[in-house]
Design a protein around this motif. Structure first.
Motif, short mmCIF file in Angstrom:
data_model
loop_
_atom_site.label_atom_id
_atom_site.label_comp_id
_atom_site.label_asym_id
_atom_site.label_seq_id
_atom_site.Cartn_x
_atom_site.Cartn_y
_atom_site.Cartn_z
N HIS A 21 34.19 -9.00 73.34
CA HIS A 21 33.44 -9.40 72.15
C HIS A 21 33.41 -10.92 71.99
O HIS A 21 34.32 -11.63 72.42
N GLU A 46 38.33 -5.91 73.44
CA GLU A 46 37.54 -5.46 74.59
C GLU A 46 37.16 -3.99 74.43
O GLU A 46 37.95 -3.20 73.92
N LEU A 94 27.56 -9.17 73.33
CA LEU A 94 28.90 -9.46 73.84
C LEU A 94 28.98 -10.83 74.49
O LEU A 94 27.97 -11.51 74.67
N THR A 113 32.88 -11.00 80.02
CA THR A 113 32.82 -9.62 80.47
C THR A 113 32.72 -9.54 81.99
O THR A 113 33.41 -8.73 82.63
N THR A 152 28.68 -2.19 66.71
CA THR A 152 27.58 -2.15 67.68
C THR A 152 26.32 -1.52 67.09
O THR A 152 25.23 -2.10 67.20
#
Length: 306
Positions: free
Chosen positions: A136, A143, A166, A171, A267
């Motif tokens: 994030h 995570e 994100l 990531t 989300t």
């Protein structure tokens, strides 16, 4: 009472999916959270139809994963599918939540992590989704469970990269650390989910489903137990320019903070907010990339079984 090691549970399947699995045919798993928590009606129904048709057109059988009244399923019968599309009391289920949802006899829509966990039970090797979770932006210690499941679940996953809300560089670094190969399909860089480009270079590129199938077979022959992440950009005619997505994302994150949105609700809130800020362009991109990823997954599954 002496401890008895449980026998792994085999999910139930619709007749079509069961027949495909029985004959060793090509099957593609599809997550259900995008239908029950991601896209709003009527877009979620359109997504389900387009994804399943795309898998079938590629010569494979689609299998939507879910917990249905406490039972893990591959494929949804019409009554269950209608409940999930209507979002009628359906909870969001990650890998950690599967057992609880079963014990509660609940309806649970599976995330990427939960779908990966179910794939191992059903022997399904290919899974299509929109975008994976990741690190994030505002809280790098936060995570998605998707990353850990990708690191320990041997499944090919097709997607449009990680969700644009994100921290994409972080990531990608975490996937490298976790030993998850990230392969660009027809691209040399990580897609931006709604956008074609991010500027983040990949170390591997393959340009055909057959080449991906061969790479997967080599991956497994080496005893590797991680997933292989296949990323492709959304179709160019539906993609949203990266600067528009970034402005909408930053504004949506600020709106979520102001509203005190946290946890699993973040989300869905962000994606809905970005939809409004892009005038619906993000939804059309999402539908197109979901269909595109499902088609590729079907082609890969067919190549593995040719």
């Amino acid at each position: 009472m002496a401890f008895v090691s449980p026998v792994p549970l085999r999910p139930r399947s619709t007749a079509v999916v069961a027949a495909a699995l029985e004959r060793g045919g090509a099957v593609v798993a599809l997550e259900s959270s995008v239908l029950a928590q991601g896209l709003l009606p009527p877009h979620n129904r359109e997504a389900a139809d387009r994804m399943m048709r795309a898998v079938q057109a590629a010569g494979a059988t689609p299998a939507v994963t879910a917990i249905v009244r406490g039972e893990p399923w591959f494929g949804l019968e019409s009554e269950a599918l209608e409940r999930f599309l209507a979002r009628d009391g359906v909870r969001k289920v990650s890998a950690r939540d599967l057992g609880i949802a079963m014990a509660d006899s609940a309806d649970g829509a599976t995330t990427v992590a939960a779908t990966l966990a179910m794939c191992t039970l059903g022997g399904i090797e290919v899974f299509a989704t929109g975008g994976i979770g990741g690190v994030h932006r505002d809280a790098p210690f936060d995570e998605s469970a998707d990353l850990v499941e990708l690191a320990r679940t041997p499944v090919i996953v097709t997607c449009a990269g990680a969700k644009s809300i994100l921290d994409l560089p972080a990531t990608l670094e975490r996937l490298e650390t976790l030993g998850v190969p990230v392969v660009g399909y027809g691209t040399d860089e990580l897609p931006g989910f709604f956008s074609v480009t991010t500027g983040l270079r990949l170390t591997a590129r393959l340009d055909s489903p057959q080449a991906i199938a061969r790479a997967w077979q080599a991956h497994r022959a080496l005893g590797r137990t991680s997933a292989m992440l296949i990323v492709q950009p959304p179709p160019a005619d539906h993609a949203v320019p990266v600067d528009i997505v970034e402005r909408a994302t930053v504004a949506a994150l600020e709106a979520a903070r102001a509203a005190g949105i946290r946890g699993a609700a973040v989300t869905p809130f962000l994606l809905a907010d970005i939809q409004q800020r892009t005038g619906g362009r993000s939804v059309q991109a999402n539908l197109a990339l979901l269909e595109n990823n499902a088609r590729l997954a079907g082609q890969i599954a067919a190549a593995l079984h040719s």
